[in-house]
Scaffold this active site. Sequence first.
Site, PDB file in Angstrom:
ATOM      1  CG  HIS A 139     -71.673   7.777  34.723  1.00 19.64           C
ATOM      2  ND1 HIS A 139     -70.529   7.409  34.059  1.00 19.64           N
ATOM      3  CD2 HIS A 139     -71.699   9.139  34.699  1.00 19.64           C
ATOM      4  CE1 HIS A 139     -69.891   8.493  33.649  1.00 19.64           C
ATOM      5  NE2 HIS A 139     -70.578   9.553  34.024  1.00 19.64           N
ATOM      6  CB  SER A 140     -71.671   1.691  37.591  1.00 15.04           C
ATOM      7  OG  SER A 140     -72.704   0.940  36.977  1.00 15.04           O
TER       8      SER A 140
END
Length: 525
Positions: A139-140
Amino acid sequence: MDHLSSTDASFLHLETAETPMHVGSLMLFDLPEGYRGNYHEDVKAQIAKRLHLARLFRRKLATMPFELADPVWIADDDIDLDYHVRSVTLPRPGTMAQLEVLVARLHSSLLDRSRPLWEVVVIDGLASGQIAYYSKAHHSGVDGKAGMEIAKVFYDVTPQAREVHPPRPARAGNAYQLGVAELLQAAISNSVAQYVKLARMLPQTARAVSGTAMQFVHTRRTAPRERSLGVRMAPKTIFNASITNQRSFGCLSVPLPELKTLGKQLGGTLNDVVMAMCSGALRRFLDERDLLPEKSLIAMVPVSLREADDSSNNNQVSAIRVDLATDIADPAKRFQAIHESSEASKELIGGLKPVLGADLPIAGSPWLMSGMASLYGRSNLGARGPRLANVAISNVPGPAVPLYMAGARMVHYHPVSIPYHGVGLNITVQSYAGEMEFGLTACRRVLSQAEVHELTQHLVASLRELQGLAPAAAEGMQAAAVAGPAEVPVAAPVARKRVKPSRVTGTPASASRNADHAVPIRRRH
């Protein structure tokens, strides 16, 4: 190198062994008629040809010395596709329930931070003759809408794969890792830029906050909303617990046009229908176990801050809280309460949108946030402390047309998302080619695999309840639904698959899923 924003980096720092912070998808493909090739190899070849078009797939992290600042993205020119693109065969009989268990297990493991943060697994052995495709990315590096932009790179809109320009030759001298001096210089320059940006935003922030506050007070005086959340905390439920890394997963497909029509007939939106389905399902699930709290459950709902023409591979999200009105037995009043709460939250977030997602510099954020995340999980504060929400519910707009991968047609595109300490259940919904694709991801200690299946059935029952409030919409939905076995109390609406009988070796995946979801009610004591 590319700097991570504070939002992007937070997904790295909040990740622990128990809380992997990657998002994924489970896709089902119909192979071309008469296909006799090796689909895993075909997929790997197509990804190899287009890898240079998606930066997310060819960059990795470089961490700062002593974690004094956020890491940076650097290019990785030595990508091992045999590691990133794998193949798994389901054991017989190859049911949808077996596939969901496999996806839950694949979603439990952390991504290797020494490599680009993505993996793909091609899964065969399904009784339907279809091919499953599970992918995950950290998700980064990507949010829901950015994921849709990446999908445009690797998938086609026709069975014939489009030709792409080959990558330019890499320049010599690219270092595998940056030196300490380069990293420290990057950290200092990025922090200075963040502080400068923050200082410039202060007047805008002050105006946005004061304007939103005045609007909120005015609304409360002139048109008070009965279901306004204010600062109210969520009640304690079984979903509010410290979690393990083990996952359970279930999925469901419902025709999109009928849901849109249903929303209009009920005086709300498509999102209101989704929220009402989740509310009704959670209410039934908890009530059958004598675990329904007197106060209403609250959902944490991500909202995108991304502009329509922005295709950057990063996170531009915030979140609102929505009252699920689970304390209201009447479905019509419950729907209206959800609609009202959702509109109030949207009004609040709309006024603050210009300053939300600001890149806030925090010195030493990696070790500070990582330590706090570990402490939060081990201290069981998710169950003991104040609760902002009980569950996470997300609605992501997806592709409106069918997609193809290596000549195979994608018939389903289910999201697989992130539960966290204190919010052990995540329900993510994504539109795809005329369907609404539900993905329920939970900690297995919070909800077992059988209980996730049961909750999908409650989603269907909740939808039927809403249909009863709009007879015209109900007739359309009933016509689109596929009936399941006699012992199943409610048959899940499923996507209308184009499955050729000549190549189906067993029950189609959708019908198999209906049979697998017939599970007994188990009460907690």
